[in-house]
Motif scaffolding. Structure first.
Motif, PDB file in Angstrom:
ATOM      1  N   GLY A   1      -8.829 -10.023 -12.936  1.00 54.85           N
ATOM      2  CA  GLY A   1      -8.479 -10.576 -11.625  1.00 54.85           C
ATOM      3  C   GLY A   1      -7.528  -9.660 -10.873  1.00 54.85           C
ATOM      4  O   GLY A   1      -7.741  -9.336  -9.696  1.00 54.85           O
ATOM      5  N   VAL A   2      -6.475  -9.222 -11.569  1.00 51.94           N
ATOM      6  CA  VAL A   2      -5.473  -8.353 -10.935  1.00 51.94           C
ATOM      7  C   VAL A   2      -6.112  -7.014 -10.566  1.00 51.94           C
ATOM      8  O   VAL A   2      -5.881  -6.480  -9.475  1.00 51.94           O
ATOM      9  N   ALA A   3      -6.937  -6.493 -11.471  1.00 51.53           N
ATOM     10  CA  ALA A   3      -7.565  -5.188 -11.225  1.00 51.53           C
ATOM     11  C   ALA A   3      -8.454  -5.243  -9.985  1.00 51.53           C
ATOM     12  O   ALA A   3      -8.492  -4.305  -9.188  1.00 51.53           O
ATOM     13  N   THR A   4      -9.170  -6.361  -9.814  1.00 52.39           N
ATOM     14  CA  THR A   4     -10.039  -6.525  -8.651  1.00 52.39           C
ATOM     15  C   THR A   4      -9.213  -6.430  -7.366  1.00 52.39           C
ATOM     16  O   THR A   4      -9.594  -5.755  -6.407  1.00 52.39           O
ATOM     17  N   ILE A   5      -8.072  -7.113  -7.380  1.00 52.73           N
ATOM     18  CA  ILE A   5      -7.212  -7.122  -6.193  1.00 52.73           C
ATOM     19  C   ILE A   5      -6.618  -5.733  -5.961  1.00 52.73           C
ATOM     20  O   ILE A   5      -6.672  -5.191  -4.853  1.00 52.73           O
ATOM     21  N   VAL A   6      -6.054  -5.143  -7.018  1.00 56.07           N
ATOM     22  CA  VAL A   6      -5.374  -3.847  -6.865  1.00 56.07           C
ATOM     23  C   VAL A   6      -6.365  -2.760  -6.437  1.00 56.07           C
ATOM     24  O   VAL A   6      -6.061  -1.949  -5.555  1.00 56.07           O
ATOM     25  N   ALA A   7      -7.555  -2.779  -7.038  1.00 60.09           N
ATOM     26  CA  ALA A   7      -8.529  -1.723  -6.726  1.00 60.09           C
ATOM     27  C   ALA A   7      -8.946  -1.790  -5.260  1.00 60.09           C
ATOM     28  O   ALA A   7      -8.923  -0.781  -4.549  1.00 60.09           O
ATOM     29  N   THR A   8      -9.315  -2.991  -4.803  1.00 60.27           N
ATOM     30  CA  THR A   8      -9.833  -3.116  -3.440  1.00 60.27           C
ATOM     31  C   THR A   8      -8.740  -2.874  -2.401  1.00 60.27           C
ATOM     32  O   THR A   8      -8.919  -2.079  -1.471  1.00 60.27           O
ATOM     33  N   LEU A   9      -7.611  -3.563  -2.577  1.00 60.06           N
ATOM     34  CA  LEU A   9      -6.537  -3.371  -1.599  1.00 60.06           C
ATOM     35  C   LEU A   9      -5.948  -1.966  -1.721  1.00 60.06           C
ATOM     36  O   LEU A   9      -5.474  -1.400  -0.739  1.00 60.06           O
ATOM     37  N   GLY A  10      -5.975  -1.411  -2.926  1.00 58.27           N
ATOM     38  CA  GLY A  10      -5.441  -0.067  -3.152  1.00 58.27           C
ATOM     39  C   GLY A  10      -6.205   0.980  -2.366  1.00 58.27           C
ATOM     40  O   GLY A  10      -5.619   1.895  -1.780  1.00 58.27           O
ATOM     41  N   VAL A  11      -7.523   0.841  -2.333  1.00 54.88           N
ATOM     42  CA  VAL A  11      -8.341   1.784  -1.559  1.00 54.88           C
ATOM     43  C   VAL A  11      -8.005   1.642  -0.071  1.00 54.88           C
ATOM     44  O   VAL A  11      -7.828   2.637   0.636  1.00 54.88           O
ATOM     45  N   ALA A  12      -7.891   0.380   0.363  1.00 55.86           N
ATOM     46  CA  ALA A  12      -7.548   0.141   1.774  1.00 55.86           C
ATOM     47  C   ALA A  12      -6.184   0.763   2.097  1.00 55.86           C
ATOM     48  O   ALA A  12      -6.025   1.437   3.117  1.00 55.86           O
ATOM     49  N   ASP A  13      -5.212   0.542   1.212  1.00 55.20           N
ATOM     50  CA  ASP A  13      -3.874   1.123   1.406  1.00 55.20           C
ATOM     51  C   ASP A  13      -3.959   2.637   1.573  1.00 55.20           C
ATOM     52  O   ASP A  13      -3.374   3.220   2.484  1.00 55.20           O
ATOM     53  N   SER A  14      -4.703   3.247   0.644  1.00 54.36           N
ATOM     54  CA  SER A  14      -4.745   4.705   0.607  1.00 54.36           C
ATOM     55  C   SER A  14      -5.336   5.270   1.884  1.00 54.36           C
ATOM     56  O   SER A  14      -4.806   6.233   2.450  1.00 54.36           O
ATOM     57  N   VAL A  15      -6.428   4.668   2.334  1.00 53.72           N
ATOM     58  CA  VAL A  15      -7.106   5.186   3.524  1.00 53.72           C
ATOM     59  C   VAL A  15      -6.247   4.960   4.770  1.00 53.72           C
ATOM     60  O   VAL A  15      -5.977   5.897   5.532  1.00 53.72           O
ATOM     61  N   VAL A  16      -5.791   3.744   4.945  1.00 55.31           N
ATOM     62  CA  VAL A  16      -5.100   3.390   6.188  1.00 55.31           C
ATOM     63  C   VAL A  16      -3.681   3.961   6.233  1.00 55.31           C
ATOM     64  O   VAL A  16      -3.306   4.649   7.184  1.00 55.31           O
ATOM     65  N   HIS A  17      -2.921   3.704   5.172  1.00 57.95           N
ATOM     66  CA  HIS A  17      -1.508   4.092   5.231  1.00 57.95           C
ATOM     67  C   HIS A  17      -1.297   5.591   5.166  1.00 57.95           C
ATOM     68  O   HIS A  17      -0.374   6.113   5.769  1.00 57.95           O
ATOM     69  N   SER A  18      -2.156   6.277   4.434  1.00 60.46           N
ATOM     70  CA  SER A  18      -1.951   7.712   4.366  1.00 60.46           C
ATOM     71  C   SER A  18      -2.161   8.324   5.750  1.00 60.46           C
ATOM     72  O   SER A  18      -1.444   9.225   6.157  1.00 60.46           O
ATOM     73  N   PHE A  19      -3.129   7.774   6.480  1.00 60.71           N
ATOM     74  CA  PHE A  19      -3.349   8.293   7.832  1.00 60.71           C
ATOM     75  C   PHE A  19      -2.192   7.924   8.764  1.00 60.71           C
ATOM     76  O   PHE A  19      -1.662   8.772   9.492  1.00 60.71           O
ATOM     77  N   GLU A  20      -1.792   6.671   8.702  1.00 56.91           N
ATOM     78  CA  GLU A  20      -0.704   6.235   9.593  1.00 56.91           C
ATOM     79  C   GLU A  20       0.591   6.994   9.290  1.00 56.91           C
ATOM     80  O   GLU A  20       1.308   7.414  10.187  1.00 56.91           O
ATOM     81  N   ARG A  21       0.865   7.161   7.989  1.00 48.85           N
ATOM     82  CA  ARG A  21       2.102   7.852   7.624  1.00 48.85           C
ATOM     83  C   ARG A  21       2.042   9.309   8.063  1.00 48.85           C
ATOM     84  O   ARG A  21       3.016   9.881   8.525  1.00 48.85           O
TER      85      ARG A  21
END
Lengths: 246, 849
Positions: free
Chosen positions: B30-50
């Protein structure tokens, strides 16, 4: 139905030992018993004396640590699960104190469990199920569910199941323990009739000395051994002084 | 409570480590599902914004017209204004470093002795140049990022080859960065050059990509901004850091929306897995718990003990899940970066999971564990009042079975119909996400609510079918499902959610692929496309090519037509759009409402432009309306001559203009790609162009290959769908496994009766697996139907709102069939473990006596 001349079930010098935390637990210590065809044996004894273990051994649900258990001449300890299951569904019927019926199956299908497990055809299953439920006076409940039945009716359904398979040996583990006196006597009379009318053999475990008195032979177990054995004075005889009674 | 942990939990753990391991694994999934999906979103969006935010550094305002650039002389005009402390022109581009494998890096060009070096602390502290005089004197000098230099084993005086506007150019490493400031901004993959050298390399002339402006400390930002706008007279636009971040977000709008939705599904599916797992553990120990209560331990003490135990298990599961989730995210992030890289200068595919994601996962794990514990505790140890209420509710249910379920489902579907009918043209990010999640959530909830009713129906009909045939397992399996469907609600709902979301993505991918490929067949009429190597799909971020290349290609014997194309990012009504300048050639452009022949003349003369249908949809632009575009010489108005479909560019939208007009107005003659039509009989255009291609590090992509690459690009963009399939199957397995483990634990007596009546171990196992298969099948069917409904909503309502595209609806048959069969097989296989456990529970459980 096959079997030895002596009995439908035979236990010879049976020992059953369970591993305990500090030391081994001896459930049975050299038990020997022959159940003859058409014989009604009642077994009494305090908790932990080995009564249920003995029934489970005869049914092939447990295996002895040593000794032999034969049903209809077949050593149950040496049979694989499928072969033991075939004997249980054809030659043996088991009646429990509390939980005999599957709550999600209708009464008719509860009776049909061993028949279905044996691969019998649907028409034959229906015929036999109807017949045996008529015999125990529950034909009108064939499509009902267990939670709609009284305790006594549930036990009668379990007995109907025994009748449906024509099992020669009925193992009953305190079948009247959950019933009032009148309903208990009804069940015991059905058992008695099965022995006398159809030559079935019954091994009935009970704590109730009045139930024990229905047997042809009464056995008292203590510490995994037969402590006493007397000929029964069935149908309500006073056996209150028998070891293990009460 | 401590004594309960010490004397019950610890021995229990020793006695049944598998049960605890299963809990940890369930929570971890359950945790892995959440971390993996949101983690990809974090990486794509935040790395660009930062990256955007850090690149702006300490500057207060940024002036630029993007793509076409602004003249560096404007910096001098800005610097002269009151309130302005400094102004520095910056080059900020993606470049290709050639080698065994080409690598894209961010190139930053700044005046190393100008205002940028003066006011940017990050620049001052991070750059280490061995010989500054040599660095500034030689136009081939470059500073490389410390981490990349370490990876590539580059040292001072080493050389590297970069794709310049006029072909490969060798640069010499004369400095290396240190520290974390710039590394963090560009993901450790960047080059730094002196501004004139960078301008020369990219053929920028006197233009820079933007000008950063630093204000006096006591200056009023709004006042200075107004003053600068007056000076600029529309030649460039002014953005502050907030607007810059918003602009960045709008560029990856569609990616963000879809990632957010995937994250939501992950959280919900994760919730189901967590809940199911904790409930299972609790139900399996029902007897012990009831005994403790009977012996005088209060309900409150038991709850405290169970909560502490659940939290400990959840914490361990969380730790394992975070590690698993990060591993999954690392694998799938490449696909997302490849997608967004076509539109953005994405610095790196570095995994960058934000704390908020860990927080969501931790809160989910702990709160769901606690919730499941409390609900389980209430069921196992109800108060007398609760028992009475339950009995009354049960009696009520006899009168109207499932009535509330039907009402709820009908209510859900009516609400969805209303939301679809009332769908607006588009919405800002958060309202849009809320709208889509609400609509899809209600659809899935509706089907989830229906699952026990359908299961009951299947169970009862299946039972009627089974009793007319010999054999025991089918009768037993259908009876269990038909008479007790409530038990499988959680398992079935989780499977429905997982399968539905997976199929919706499949449908989305297929619809996009088929619609877009049909579009390619219609629009890609040339024989080949020439771009810088590896940049066929690049638009905003494509490397510029000298116009000389176009001239050389036109001179080739095999070439009949060569059309130069320039893609640049510009502003339209405050939002970024792609301006595409195309040469007028004798090849028609496919338009939606009008014929090319009727608009060709006006277009070629620069009187009008074409706009993509997504831009027209969002901005309510119609043929004949006038749009105003900012240009270096001020705003220019153009008539919209027609609209067209363009499935290579999503969120920003595209405006097509004649290249002659663009060159005249924007002062930029560079190109990014060339469409080539060969002469009849020309066999392989690439061979004829080999000299040009090699000199400028280009590649020639035949249209057939382009079509295949585009299809591959779409599949790559949705590569996560395969991870979702995996998740769907795991959910099917875990959900059914947990459900049946509970069921088997509850049915010890029942199994004993069966065994005593001659039902073999094999038959019991078959029955249990059959029940698992029925649950899996019911959930798979509902999931497929729900997936179909979700697909219709996503493609007909969601996609136009998010991307402005209108797809033809396609619901592929094979993938749903595969997921359907896979889910059933997994569910059936999941029945094996409880089946084996059921077999072990023989009549020996009645050993007493």
């Amino acid at each position: 139905m096959t079997g030895t001349a002596e009995g439908i079930a035979e236990l010879r010098d049976v020992h059953v030992t369970y591993p305990g935390r500090s030391e081994q637990v001896h459930a049975l210590r050299g038990l020997s018993l022959t159940v003859r065809r058409g014989e009604f044996i009642t077994v009494m004894g305090p908790s932990g004396s080995g009564k249920t273990t003995m029934l489970n051994l005869i049914a092939g649900l447990e295996r002895p640590t040593s000794g032999s258990v034969c049903v209809n001449g077949q050593n149950m300890a040496k049979l694989n699960d499928t072969a033991a299951s075939v004997i249980r569904r054809r030659d043996i019927s088991y009646v429990f104190q509390f939980f005999n019926l599957l709550p999600r199956l209708p009464v008719g299908e509860n009776v049909a469990i061993p028949l279905r497990a044996d691969g019998i055809g649907v028409a034959e299953i229906r015929r036999r199920t109807r017949d045996v439920l008529e015999k125990v006076g529950l034909a009108d409940r064939i499509d009902g569910f267990p939670d709609e039945l009284s305790g006594g009716e549930r036990q009668r359904v379990a007995i109907a199941r025994a009748l449906a398979t024509n099992a020669g040996l009925i193992l009953a583990d305190e079948p009247t323990g959950n019933l009032d006196t009148r309903r208990g006597e009804e069940i015991l009379n059905i058992f008695r009739d099965l022995v006398e009318g159809e030559s079935r053999s019954i091994v009935l475990v009970t704590h109730d000395h009045r139930a024990a008195a229905y047997g042809d032979r009464m056995i008292s177990l203590r510490d995994g051994q037969i402590a006493d054995e007397v000929a029964g004075k069935h149908r309500g005889a006073d056996v209150s002084d028998f070891p293990g009674a009460g | 409570m401590n004594w309960l942990l010490r004397y019950l939990s610890v021995p229990d753990l020793r006695r049944a480590p598998g049960r605890y391991a299963l809990s940890v694994v369930g929570i971890a999934i359950g945790v892995a599902t959440i971390v993996a999906t949101l983690g990809v979103a974090d990486s794509v969006v935040h790395s660009f914004e930062r990256s955007m935010a850090t690149a702006m550094g300490s500057a207060t305002l940024r002036v630029g017209s993007h793509g076409a650039g602004v003249d560096l002389e404007i910096a001098d005009e800005l610097r002269a204004q009151d309130g302005v402390r400094g102004a520095a022109g910056i080059i900020h581009r993606s470049v290709v470093v050639t080698g065994d494998e080409d690598v894209r890096l961010t190139l930053i060009g700044v005046d190393m002795v100008g205002d940028a070096a003066k006011f940017s602390q990050a620049l001052r502290e991070s750059v280490s140049i061995a010989d500054e005089v040599e660095f500034l004197g030689a136009p081939d000098s470059v500073v490389v990022s410390g981490s990349w230099a370490a990876d590539e084993m580059l040292a001072l005086a080493d050389t590297l080859t970069v794709m310049a506007v006029d072909g490969p150019r060798e640069l010499v490493v004369r400095g290396v960065t240190r520290g974390a400031a710039l590394e963090a901004a560009f993901g450790g993959r960047f080059l730094l050059m002196d501004l004139p050298a960078a301008q020369l390399l990219l053929g920028n002339g006197s233009a820079v990509d933007y000008i950063d402006v630093w204000l006096d400390e006591d200056a009023a930002v709004d006042v200075v901004r107004t003053r600068l706008a007056t000076v600029l007279e529309g030649r460039a636009t002014i953005l502050d850091s907030g607007e810059l971040a918003r602009r960045a977000a709008s560029l990856i709008f569609a990616v963000r929306v879809f990632l957010m939705m995937a994250g939501f599904v992950a959280v919900v599916v994760g919730f189901f897995i967590l809940y199911n797992t904790v409930s299972t553990v609790l139900r399996q120990r029902r007897d012990s718990i009831q005994l403790l209560h009977a012996l005088g331990t209060s309900r409150r003490s038991i709850l405290s003990w169970l909560l502490v135990e659940s939290v400990l298990i959840a914490t361990l599961g969380f730790a394992v899940g975070v590690a698993l989730g990060r591993a999954f995210a690392s694998i799938s992030i490449e696909g997302f970066i490849a997608t967004s890289g076509a539109f953005l200068d994405q610095p790196t595919a570095r995994l960058d999971v934000q704390w908020v994601t860990f927080f969501i996962a931790a809160v989910s794990a702990l709160s769901v564990a606690a919730l499941a514990t409390i609900i389980g505790w209430k069921r196992i140890l109800p108060t007398p009042e609760q028992q009475v209420r339950a009995a009354m509710a049960s009696a009520d249910a006899q009168g109207g079975p499932n009535r509330w379920v039907y009402r709820s489902a009908i209510g859900c579907f009516a609400a969805v119909a209303a939301l679809v009918v009332l769908a607006p043209r588009t919405l800002p990010y958060y309202p849009l996400v809320f709208y889509l999640l609400t609509t899809l959530g209600i659809v899935l909830f509706g089907f989830g609510v229906l699952s026990p009713v359908i299961a009951e129906w299947v169970g009862r009909r299946g039972f009627e079918w089974a009793v007319r045939r010999p054999g025991f397992p089918a009768v037993h399996a259908f009876a269990n499902v038909g008479r007790d469907p409530g038990g499988l609600v959680i398992a079935a709902s989780a499977i429905v959610m997982a399968i539905a979301s997976t199929l919706a993505v499949f449908s989305l991918t297929t619809s996009l692929e088929r619609t877009a490929l049909a579009w390619i067949d219609q629009h890609f009429t040339s024989d080949a496309i020439v771009t810088v190597k590896g940049q066929f799909l690049q638009t905003f971020t494509a490397t510029s090519i000298s116009p000389d290349v176009l001239a050389q290609i036109r001179d080739l014997d095999d070439v009949r037509i060569a059309q130069g194309i320039r893609n640049v990012e510009i502003e339209y009504e405050g939002e970024p759009v792609l301006l595409r300048a195309i040469d007028m050639v004798p090849a028609a452009m496919e338009l939606n409402e009008v014929e090319w022949s009727s608009t060709e003349d006006a277009f070629g003369r620069g009187r009008g432009v074409f706009v993509s249908e997504n831009l027209a949809h969002w901005r309510d632009i119609s043929v004949g309306s006038t749009i105003s575009l900012d240009a270096p010489a001020g705003a220019r108005e153009f008539t919209v001559l027609g609209t067209f479909a363009d499935y290579l560019n999503s969120a920003p939208g595209v405006i097509v203009i004649a290249r002659d007009t663009y060159t005249r107005v924007w002062g930029d003659s560079r190109i990014n790609r060339v469409r080539v039509w060969g002469r009849p009989g020309a066999v392989a255009l690439g061979d004829g162009m080999s000299e040009v291609v090699e000199r400028y590090h280009l590649e020639v992509t035949p249209v057939s290959v382009a079509r295949a690459s585009f299809a591959e690009f779409i599949r790559g963009a949705f590569s996560s769908v395969y991870a979702m399939v995996g998740i769907a199957l795991i959910v099917s397995f875990a959900g059914v496994l947990n459900f049946l483990l509970i069921a088997v634990a509850d049915r010890i007596d029942e199994i004993s009766v069966l065994r005593a009546n001659g039902v073999s171990a094999y038959q019991i196992m078959l029955s249990t697996m059959g029940e698992a298969g029925i649950v899996g099948a019911v959930a798979a069917v509902l999931g497929t139907v729900a997936g179909f409904a979700a697909s219709v909503i996503i493609i007909t309502v969601g996609v136009p709102m998010v991307t402005g595209w209108f797809f033809d609806f396609h619901f592929p048959l094979l993938p749903p069939l595969q997921v359907f069969v896979g889910a059933m097989v997994f569910a059936f296989a999941a029945g094996l473990i409880p089946g084996v456990q059921a077999v072990r529970l023989s009549a020996a459980s009645r050993r007493a006596g």
